[in-house]
Motif scaffolding. Structure first.
Motif, PDB file in Angstrom:
ATOM      1  N   GLN A 264      43.334 -80.442  -3.170  1.00 53.72           N
ATOM      2  CA  GLN A 264      42.228 -81.393  -3.183  1.00 53.72           C
ATOM      3  C   GLN A 264      41.908 -81.890  -4.582  1.00 53.72           C
ATOM      4  OE1 GLN A 264      39.169 -79.006  -1.308  1.00 53.72           O
ATOM      5  NE2 GLN A 264      39.691 -79.735   0.737  1.00 53.72           N
ATOM      6  N   TYR A 265      42.435 -81.234  -5.576  1.00 52.47           N
ATOM      7  CA  TYR A 265      42.099 -81.570  -6.956  1.00 52.47           C
ATOM      8  C   TYR A 265      42.577 -82.983  -7.307  1.00 52.47           C
ATOM      9  CZ  TYR A 265      41.427 -81.392 -11.942  1.00 52.47           C
ATOM     10  OH  TYR A 265      41.004 -81.684 -13.217  1.00 52.47           O
ATOM     11  N   GLY A 266      41.690 -83.798  -7.831  1.00 50.70           N
ATOM     12  CA  GLY A 266      42.023 -85.143  -8.256  1.00 50.70           C
ATOM     13  C   GLY A 266      42.207 -86.138  -7.133  1.00 50.70           C
ATOM     14  N   GLU A 267      41.905 -85.747  -5.905  1.00 48.31           N
ATOM     15  CA  GLU A 267      42.158 -86.603  -4.752  1.00 48.31           C
ATOM     16  C   GLU A 267      40.855 -87.098  -4.126  1.00 48.31           C
ATOM     17  OE1 GLU A 267      45.098 -87.551  -4.087  1.00 48.31           O
ATOM     18  OE2 GLU A 267      46.330 -86.080  -5.132  1.00 48.31           O
ATOM     19  N   LEU A 268      40.994 -88.001  -3.182  1.00 50.48           N
ATOM     20  CA  LEU A 268      39.885 -88.445  -2.340  1.00 50.48           C
ATOM     21  C   LEU A 268      39.880 -87.562  -1.095  1.00 50.48           C
ATOM     22  CD1 LEU A 268      37.636 -90.446  -1.489  1.00 50.48           C
ATOM     23  CD2 LEU A 268      39.457 -91.925  -0.573  1.00 50.48           C
ATOM     24  N   VAL A 269      38.764 -86.916  -0.829  1.00 49.92           N
ATOM     25  CA  VAL A 269      38.672 -85.932   0.255  1.00 49.92           C
ATOM     26  C   VAL A 269      37.642 -86.405   1.282  1.00 49.92           C
ATOM     27  CG1 VAL A 269      38.182 -83.526   0.840  1.00 49.92           C
ATOM     28  CG2 VAL A 269      39.250 -84.093  -1.368  1.00 49.92           C
ATOM     29  N   ARG A 270      38.015 -86.323   2.537  1.00 53.17           N
ATOM     30  CA  ARG A 270      37.083 -86.645   3.618  1.00 53.17           C
ATOM     31  C   ARG A 270      37.099 -85.506   4.627  1.00 53.17           C
ATOM     32  NH1 ARG A 270      36.665 -92.133   7.404  1.00 53.17           N
ATOM     33  NH2 ARG A 270      34.998 -91.351   8.735  1.00 53.17           N
ATOM     34  N   HIS A 271      35.950 -84.902   4.852  1.00 54.91           N
ATOM     35  CA  HIS A 271      35.809 -83.777   5.790  1.00 54.91           C
ATOM     36  C   HIS A 271      36.871 -82.707   5.526  1.00 54.91           C
ATOM     37  CE1 HIS A 271      32.767 -86.072   7.788  1.00 54.91           C
ATOM     38  NE2 HIS A 271      33.614 -87.009   8.182  1.00 54.91           N
ATOM     39  N   GLY A 272      37.098 -82.417   4.270  1.00 56.39           N
ATOM     40  CA  GLY A 272      38.014 -81.359   3.880  1.00 56.39           C
ATOM     41  C   GLY A 272      39.477 -81.744   3.821  1.00 56.39           C
ATOM     42  N   GLN A 273      39.811 -82.968   4.221  1.00 58.01           N
ATOM     43  CA  GLN A 273      41.205 -83.415   4.245  1.00 58.01           C
ATOM     44  C   GLN A 273      41.438 -84.490   3.182  1.00 58.01           C
ATOM     45  OE1 GLN A 273      43.451 -81.881   6.357  1.00 58.01           O
ATOM     46  NE2 GLN A 273      41.661 -80.602   6.838  1.00 58.01           N
ATOM     47  N   VAL A 274      42.604 -84.436   2.554  1.00 58.24           N
ATOM     48  CA  VAL A 274      42.943 -85.419   1.536  1.00 58.24           C
ATOM     49  C   VAL A 274      43.279 -86.755   2.198  1.00 58.24           C
ATOM     50  CG1 VAL A 274      44.633 -86.047  -0.246  1.00 58.24           C
ATOM     51  CG2 VAL A 274      43.733 -83.706  -0.128  1.00 58.24           C
ATOM     52  N   VAL A 275      42.669 -87.828   1.686  1.00 62.41           N
ATOM     53  CA  VAL A 275      42.972 -89.178   2.152  1.00 62.41           C
ATOM     54  C   VAL A 275      44.068 -89.734   1.255  1.00 62.41           C
ATOM     55  CG1 VAL A 275      42.070 -91.503   2.551  1.00 62.41           C
ATOM     56  CG2 VAL A 275      40.585 -89.500   2.900  1.00 62.41           C
ATOM     57  N   PRO A 276      45.224 -90.126   1.805  1.00 64.18           N
ATOM     58  CA  PRO A 276      46.335 -90.599   0.967  1.00 64.18           C
ATOM     59  C   PRO A 276      45.927 -91.761   0.075  1.00 64.18           C
ATOM     60  CG  PRO A 276      47.097 -90.205   3.197  1.00 64.18           C
ATOM     61  CD  PRO A 276      45.601 -90.086   3.232  1.00 64.18           C
ATOM     62  N   TRP A 277      46.336 -91.693  -1.175  1.00 61.31           N
ATOM     63  CA  TRP A 277      46.022 -92.718  -2.160  1.00 61.31           C
ATOM     64  C   TRP A 277      46.825 -93.991  -1.940  1.00 61.31           C
ATOM     65  CZ3 TRP A 277      43.164 -95.029  -5.569  1.00 61.31           C
ATOM     66  CH2 TRP A 277      43.685 -95.749  -6.640  1.00 61.31           C
ATOM     67  N   SER A 278      48.085 -93.858  -1.582  1.00 63.09           N
ATOM     68  CA  SER A 278      48.948 -95.025  -1.440  1.00 63.09           C
ATOM     69  C   SER A 278      49.928 -94.810  -0.298  1.00 63.09           C
ATOM     70  CB  SER A 278      49.720 -95.286  -2.745  1.00 63.09           C
ATOM     71  OG  SER A 278      50.720 -94.307  -2.921  1.00 63.09           O
ATOM     72  N   PRO A 279      50.590 -95.870   0.174  1.00 67.81           N
ATOM     73  CA  PRO A 279      51.550 -95.727   1.283  1.00 67.81           C
ATOM     74  C   PRO A 279      52.676 -94.764   0.974  1.00 67.81           C
ATOM     75  CG  PRO A 279      50.987 -98.036   0.963  1.00 67.81           C
ATOM     76  CD  PRO A 279      50.381 -97.281  -0.199  1.00 67.81           C
ATOM     77  N   ARG A 280      53.014 -94.594  -0.284  1.00 70.10           N
ATOM     78  CA  ARG A 280      54.123 -93.713  -0.633  1.00 70.10           C
ATOM     79  C   ARG A 280      53.663 -92.309  -1.012  1.00 70.10           C
ATOM     80  NH1 ARG A 280      53.427 -96.738  -5.372  1.00 70.10           N
ATOM     81  NH2 ARG A 280      53.191 -95.478  -7.267  1.00 70.10           N
ATOM     82  N   TYR A 281      52.367 -92.046  -0.803  1.00 69.39           N
ATOM     83  CA  TYR A 281      51.777 -90.781  -1.208  1.00 69.39           C
ATOM     84  C   TYR A 281      52.448 -89.613  -0.493  1.00 69.39           C
ATOM     85  CZ  TYR A 281      48.188 -87.103  -1.503  1.00 69.39           C
ATOM     86  OH  TYR A 281      47.520 -85.920  -1.690  1.00 69.39           O
ATOM     87  N   HIS A 282      52.761 -88.588  -1.267  1.00 74.75           N
ATOM     88  CA  HIS A 282      53.235 -87.322  -0.705  1.00 74.75           C
ATOM     89  C   HIS A 282      52.530 -86.209  -1.477  1.00 74.75           C
ATOM     90  CE1 HIS A 282      56.371 -88.999   1.832  1.00 74.75           C
ATOM     91  NE2 HIS A 282      56.728 -89.762   0.822  1.00 74.75           N
ATOM     92  N   GLN A 283      51.863 -85.371  -0.746  1.00 76.57           N
ATOM     93  CA  GLN A 283      51.114 -84.280  -1.385  1.00 76.57           C
ATOM     94  C   GLN A 283      52.077 -83.243  -1.901  1.00 76.57           C
ATOM     95  OE1 GLN A 283      47.464 -83.201   0.705  1.00 76.57           O
ATOM     96  NE2 GLN A 283      48.026 -81.076   0.409  1.00 76.57           N
ATOM     97  N   SER A 284      51.890 -82.855  -3.163  1.00 73.43           N
ATOM     98  CA  SER A 284      52.774 -81.852  -3.779  1.00 73.43           C
ATOM     99  C   SER A 284      52.216 -80.457  -3.588  1.00 73.43           C
ATOM    100  CB  SER A 284      52.911 -82.162  -5.269  1.00 73.43           C
ATOM    101  OG  SER A 284      51.648 -82.160  -5.901  1.00 73.43           O
TER     102      SER A 284
END
Length: 284
Positions: A264-284
């Motif tokens: 969750q660090y540095g991300e946009l979070v909604r109800h505990g879940q990360v909201v993807p920043w861009s279409p190519r987003y992949h969580q590391s």
């Protein structure tokens, strides 16, 4: 050894979600802790403090206008002197626009509060956050590149400093003010680029601080509270079945008070879940 009393700050806190965050923090923290209820109008700040429920942490009012270029630095310095640091910061100050507002007329004060107010807050308060603390900007699920035309993605993607974010927001602001944004790919609803700028600011700050913050248990994040039943939101949408401010505050409080989750660090979070920043987003 006694634990250091916690200090929390909420901007834009005289009504709605901000006030709910203050009251929720006060209920969850101890009587030894302090929650700062801030806003730009001294009278409204005092009224909100006096009306707050008793019990829990002390609620302390403070005038803080995020649109004032020097206010964040002054307030941060004051809290450093009083407390030595802070534990929880919610950047919730917002200037809202209505359907009848001409973006060209409101864009200057709008960006001063929502965007430059956010970057000033991040600059001033990030150095004060203590181990295990959190620095959270209230944004929106509109604040992702998915909401922006692909030709504009490069404006906000990959920015690594708050100064770069400010430059891009200023360029967009100027295009709205002179009318050229209407002829380009910018969305007519100014809330979209503004929220994207807020999330980009969080991402830029997080890129600089990630390793050290995670080692210290500090969370830097943006958060989407979802649709809230407020008079301002009702100007745009049917919010009759939306959450109340108190209900919307619960997952935000959970995020701020629970141990940091690296994903969750540095991300946009909604109800505990990360909201993807861009279409190519992949969580590391």
């Amino acid at each position: 050894m006694n634990e250091t009393p916690k200090v929390a700050v909420v901007t834009g806190a005289t009504q709605g979600l901000g006030l709910a965050l203050v009251e929720g923090l006060a209920q969850r923290l101890s009587p030894a802790d302090t929650v700062y209820l801030t806003g730009r109008d001294a009278g409204r700040v005092q009224e909100a403090v006096e009306a707050a429920p008793a019990g829990g942490a002390q609620i302390r009012g403070e005038v803080f206008d995020v649109a004032d270029p020097d206010a964040a630095g002054r307030f941060a310095g004051l809290l450093r002197e009083r407390h030595g640091g802070v534990d929880i910061v919610f950047g919730n100050a917002v200037m809202r626009v209505g359907p009848d507002d001409d973006p060209r007329d409101v864009i200057e004060p709008y960006t001063q509060v929502n965007n430059f107010g956010t970057t000033r807050l991040l600059r001033a308060f990030a150095p004060l956050v203590r181990d295990g603390g959190s620095l959270i900007v209230v944004a929106s699920s509109l604040g992702t590149l998915n909401q922006l035309a692909p030709v504009l993605h490069r404006r906000f993607d990959g920015l690594t400093t708050l100064e770069e974010v400010d430059e891009q927001v200023a360029a967009w602001r100027d295009a709205v003010a002179d009318g050229s944004a209407r002829a380009g790919a910018w969305p007519g609803f100014v809330n979209i680029p503004s929220k994207i700028g807020q999330v980009a600011a969080v991402r830029a700050l997080a890129a600089q601080r990630r390793a050290d913050d995670l080692a210290r248990g500090i969370l830097v994040a943006a958060v989407c509270p979802g649709m809230i039943n407020t008079p301002t939101s009702a100007l745009w949408w049917d919010v009759s079945e939306a959450a109340t401010p108190a209900q919307a505050a619960v997952p935000l409080l959970d995020l701020a008070l629970e141990p940091v989750k690296p994903e969750q660090y540095g991300e946009l979070v909604r109800h505990g879940q990360v909201v993807p920043w861009s279409p190519r987003y992949h969580q590391s």
